[in-house]
Design an enzyme around this catalytic site. Structure first.
Site, short mmCIF file in Angstrom:
data_model
loop_
_atom_site.label_atom_id
_atom_site.label_comp_id
_atom_site.label_asym_id
_atom_site.label_seq_id
_atom_site.Cartn_x
_atom_site.Cartn_y
_atom_site.Cartn_z
N CYS A 1 4.04 -4.84 15.90
CA CYS A 1 3.42 -3.89 16.98
C CYS A 1 1.86 -4.05 16.92
CB CYS A 1 3.80 -2.46 16.51
SG CYS A 1 5.48 -2.03 16.23
N GLY B 1 6.08 -2.00 6.57
CA GLY B 1 7.26 -2.36 6.71
C GLY B 1 8.14 -1.60 7.81
N CYS C 1 5.49 -7.11 7.71
CA CYS C 1 6.44 -6.61 8.49
C CYS C 1 6.65 -7.41 9.85
CB CYS C 1 5.91 -5.23 9.33
SG CYS C 1 6.98 -4.48 10.54
N CYS D 1 -1.89 2.44 6.66
CA CYS D 1 -1.40 1.29 5.89
C CYS D 1 -1.69 -0.14 6.43
CB CYS D 1 0.13 1.32 5.28
SG CYS D 1 0.42 2.56 4.12
N HIS E 1 5.77 5.79 21.00
CA HIS E 1 4.53 5.30 21.49
C HIS E 1 4.25 5.11 22.89
CE1 HIS E 1 3.71 5.50 17.37
NE2 HIS E 1 4.27 4.38 16.81
N SER F 1 10.88 6.51 9.23
CA SER F 1 10.48 6.05 10.38
C SER F 1 10.86 4.82 10.64
CB SER F 1 8.95 6.21 10.36
OG SER F 1 8.22 5.83 11.53
N CYS G 1 -0.82 -1.91 14.94
CA CYS G 1 -0.68 -2.02 13.37
C CYS G 1 -1.16 -3.13 12.54
CB CYS G 1 0.84 -1.93 13.12
SG CYS G 1 1.63 -1.66 11.53
N SER H 1 9.23 5.65 16.19
CA SER H 1 8.04 5.57 16.32
C SER H 1 8.16 4.88 18.03
CB SER H 1 7.32 4.38 15.81
OG SER H 1 7.26 4.46 14.22
N CYS I 1 3.65 8.48 1.33
CA CYS I 1 4.09 7.56 2.12
C CYS I 1 4.20 6.13 1.44
CB CYS I 1 2.99 7.41 3.20
SG CYS I 1 3.23 6.27 4.52
N GLU J 1 0.83 -1.23 -0.01
CA GLU J 1 0.09 -0.03 -0.01
C GLU J 1 0.73 1.23 -0.01
OE1 GLU J 1 -3.15 -0.08 3.12
OE2 GLU J 1 -3.21 -2.49 2.95
#
Length: 342
Positions: free
Chosen positions: A116, A159, A112, A333, A216, A191, A119, A214, A105, A92
């Site tokens: 996480c 990813g 991935c 994504c 968080h 990122s 995600c 990232s 993006c 995407e």
């Protein structure tokens, strides 16, 4: 069978390979000009001799992407693509309009491995890395489809960029070459969820991009619950790498912070985050988390986000709340790919 990815070669590499085959160096520039125009069929490269075209077909491939699905936001014009790759896999990409121009993006992997919990991309694990050519093709496909010029790039799609380090750096170097999309490094954001060795490797490259972390969470207890990578490289080790990166590059770091209701959005979390970041050349970007099918996390309320911002600002931390784009098309994504897989 053709096996060398032509689009991922730098100009110097392509020139060297052509000269080794007995062709003049200027043919490399001609070939690259065709590729930059979106021509991937060697037979259409009419100013290239037939014998060279034949050799190109035998030795090289040119990875492409095709648009499988396209969603356009009725709210702000954000465009979300599901691209099909040559091997049948999908990724995407999202095209967004800001005052300064169009930003895209990009994905760097199919899936991935980071896991996480908030995600959608990581729910199916990692399938494979993307090549530099496949990253470039996402930009070219979006530009050809919309007719706009992409002026900035965010490596924050599907990813973990630093988990595909070699191809990502190759892609970044190619962006600076003459011709093609030609986007300057100061208009690139990369990122990472916190692969500390990758941060140190990137530091040595001296590429003047913007590094986004990232984060968080303000502490290991919370971060490890939502981001498994934290068990390998805890927050203090990650922030130490960030301080070294800032010192070596002089570049400000952006910390991405997904606001998740009841998990990391309390005033106490804001106070702890401010204490950890005190004195660092950085910026905090708060992200109201997107709802993901199969995930329990919900975004923080507007009131809670405002209170979080107030605490950080009071402690002298530069903070903004990310503008929500493409809300009506689920522009984060991973979700289109999951729908297609189902």
């Amino acid at each position: 069978m053709a096996s060398i990815d032509l689009r991922s070669l730098s100009m110097d590499e392509l020139t060297e390979q052509l000269v080794a085959r007995g062709f003049p160096a200027f043919r490399a520039k001609q070939i690259r000009q065709w590729l930059d125009r979106g021509v991937t069929d060697f037979e259409q490269m009419t100013n290239i001799p037939k014998d060279l075209r034949a050799q190109l077909s035998e030795v090289y491939t040119v990875p492409t992407v095709r648009i499988l699905r396209k969603l356009v936001s009725e709210i702000d014009g954000t465009v979300k693509y599901l691209f099909g790759l040559d091997d049948g896999e999908t990724v995407e990409s999202v095209l967004m309009q800001y005052k300064h121009g169009w930003s895209q993006c990009l994905s760097t992997q199919v899936g991935c491995r980071m896991g996480c919990t908030f995600c959608a991309t990581g729910m199916g694990g990692l399938v494979r890395n993307l090549s530099a050519a496949e990253m470039m093709a996402q930009i070219e496909a979006a530009q050809q489809d919309t007719g706009v010029r992409v002026s900035s790039i965010v490596l924050m799609g599907m990813g973990e960029p630093l988990d595909n380090y070699e191809q990502v750096v190759r892609f970044l170097r190619m962006l600076g070459e003459e011709g093609g999309v030609h986007i300057g490094m100061r208009h690139i954001s990369l990122s990472t969820c916190g692969l500390v060795p990758g941060i140190y490797r990137l530091m040595e490259e001296q590429i003047p991009l913007t590094l986004s972390i990232s984060l968080h969470a303000p502490n290991d207890e919370i971060r490890s619950r939502s981001m498994p990578v934290n068990k390998r490289w805890p927050i203090e080790e990650l922030l130490s790498a960030c301080r070294d990166y800032i010192k070596a590059t002089g570049r400000r770091i952006s910390f991405e912070y997904a606001m998740i209701d009841g998990l990391n959005d309390s005033d106490a979390c804001a106070e702890e985050l401010a204490s950890r970041l005190r004195g660092m050349l950085c910026h905090v970007n708060l992200i109201p988390v997107n709802a993901v099918e199969g995930k329990q996390q919900q975004r923080s309320s507007r009131e809670r986000i405002r209170s979080f911002v107030a605490v950080l600002e009071k402690r002298g931390i530069n903070v903004t709340v990310r503008r929500t784009l493409g809300a009506d098309i689920n522009a984060s994504c991973g979700q289109l790919r999951r729908q297609k897989s189902k």
